[in-house]
Write an enzyme that holds these catalytic residues in place. Structure first.
Site, mmCIF file in Angstrom:
data_model
loop_
_atom_site.group_PDB
_atom_site.id
_atom_site.type_symbol
_atom_site.label_atom_id
_atom_site.label_comp_id
_atom_site.label_asym_id
_atom_site.label_seq_id
_atom_site.Cartn_x
_atom_site.Cartn_y
_atom_site.Cartn_z
ATOM 1 C CE LYS A 1 38.343 36.314 44.219
ATOM 2 N NZ LYS A 1 38.874 35.067 44.846
ATOM 3 C CE1 TYR B 1 39.484 35.140 41.150
ATOM 4 C CE2 TYR B 1 39.594 32.763 41.486
ATOM 5 C CZ TYR B 1 40.109 34.024 41.685
ATOM 6 O OH TYR B 1 41.257 34.177 42.418
#
EC number: 4.3.3.7
Length: 364
Positions: free
Chosen positions: A221, A193
């Protein structure tokens, strides 16, 4: 006594006798120090995880997910988890075609949880819904030690994949970032992420390309923007947009697999439509004001306020989060009516709520 001393005995008087310690030189001659195994075996870790983890998932199964909801954690008035409301919210996601949930992420306020709460919620989600939806546990931390331990526990209770952030606040070097991710990557499918606005440090493509050598990297992400998304997709790295307001273009113009979404907590069916049914500029334009409203203050302030107004979650906030002011709550009421109440989660009519309706909890 002189004779006894030859056998390693000492005497304080004529009655008490006890063994004498060997001189240091004797130990030095007869003993050789051996390094413990953990110090010489790369990536050595305690075998906490079984090889037969419940709901074990192939990394390719995670790579295929298009709509993943960063699920909200509702609370009871005393600040504990409201698991009944949580279960209803997850069920609504499943019924509307959402394929995965991030448990205990930023939206789910993992940063306000103890690790016991965190792992319990991951295990609860797997136990109740693991056969119907992919459960991705946010077990990342700025402490590598904590990230390792939480990820071991998360996979032990059956999560399908882990979400890992780069070390924040204290930060580290690029080599340190790589070492951090390598310490957890071997445990199972992993999503990295990248959200520099929260961590204060970008994860550059060079780090992601290094991590992509691991078969366990499911993807990234990415919150930096669509140019970064395109850089990864052109290199064969799976990407989910981390920005709801960019996810339509990310998916259809820049090659993103899908979105890890906050907005899908509220309108899961419309977010699925946006990711599955081709370019739909009209729907995207219709949802952009809602997305902007959700992120006018740091997430999850807007989402928490909205779910309380929809009657899906009690109006309980763990500090330091507080609800949006009344004027903004009135804006949300209008927005729901414009988009259509039938598209939103819950069954009650949307309400503005009074300031006194909200409960703010500092100790829980």
């Amino acid at each position: 006594m002189a004779a006894l001393k030859g056998y390693g005995l000492c005497s304080l008087d004529s009655v008490v006798h006890f063994p004498c310690p060997k001189p240091f030189e004797a130990y030095k001659r007869s003993s050789r120090w051996v390094s413990p195994k953990a110090a010489v075996v790369p990536n050595f870790h305690l075998p906490m995880r079984s090889l037969e983890v419940k709901n074990r998932t192939n990394t390719d199964d995670i790579k295929a997910l298009r709509v993943i909801t960063a699920i909200k954690t509702p609370y009871l008035p005393d600040g504990r988890f409201d698991l009944e409301a949580y279960d209803d919210l997850v069920n609504i996601q499943i019924q509307n075609g959402v394929e995965g949930v991030i448990v205990g992420g930023t939206t789910g306020e993992g940063q306000l949880m103890s690790w016991d709460e965190h792992i319990m919620l991951i295990g609860h989600t797997v136990n109740c819904f693991g056969g119907s939806i992919k459960v991705i546990g946010n077990t990342g931390s700025n402490s590598t030690r904590e990230a390792i331990h939480a990820t071991e526990q998360g996979f032990a209770v059956g999560m399908h994949a882990a979400l890992h952030i780069n070390p924040y606040y204290g930060k580290t070097s690029m080599d340190g970032m790589i070492a951090h991710f390598q310490s957890v990557m071997h445990m199972g499918p992993t999503i990295i992420y990248n959200v520099p606005g929260r961590t204060g440090q970008d994860i550059p493509p060079s780090v992601i390309f290094k991590m992509s050598q691991s078969p366990n990297l499911a993807g990234v992400k990415e919150c930096v923007g669509n140019k970064r998304v395109e850089e990864y997709t052109e290199s064969g790295v799976v990407v989910w947009s981390g920005n709801d307001d960019e996810c339509h273009d990310s998916r259809w113009d820049y090659g993103a697999t899908g979105v890890i979404s906050v907005t899908s907590n509220l309108v899961p069916g419309l977010m699925r439509k946006l990711m599955f049914e081709g370019r739909n500029s009209a729907l995207n334009s219709k949802l952009l004001p809602l997305m902007g409203w959700l992120f006018q203050e740091p997430n999850p302030i807007g989402l928490n306020t909205a779910l309380a107004q929809l009657g899906v979650a009690r109006p309980v906030f763990r500090l330091p989060y507080v609800p949006l002011p009344l004027a903004k709550r009135l804006e949300f009421v209008k927005m729901v009516k414009e988009i259509g109440r039938e598209h939103f989660v819950g069954e009650r009519d949307v309400q503005a709520l009074d300031d006194d309706d909200f409960i703010l909890i500092g100790r829980y």
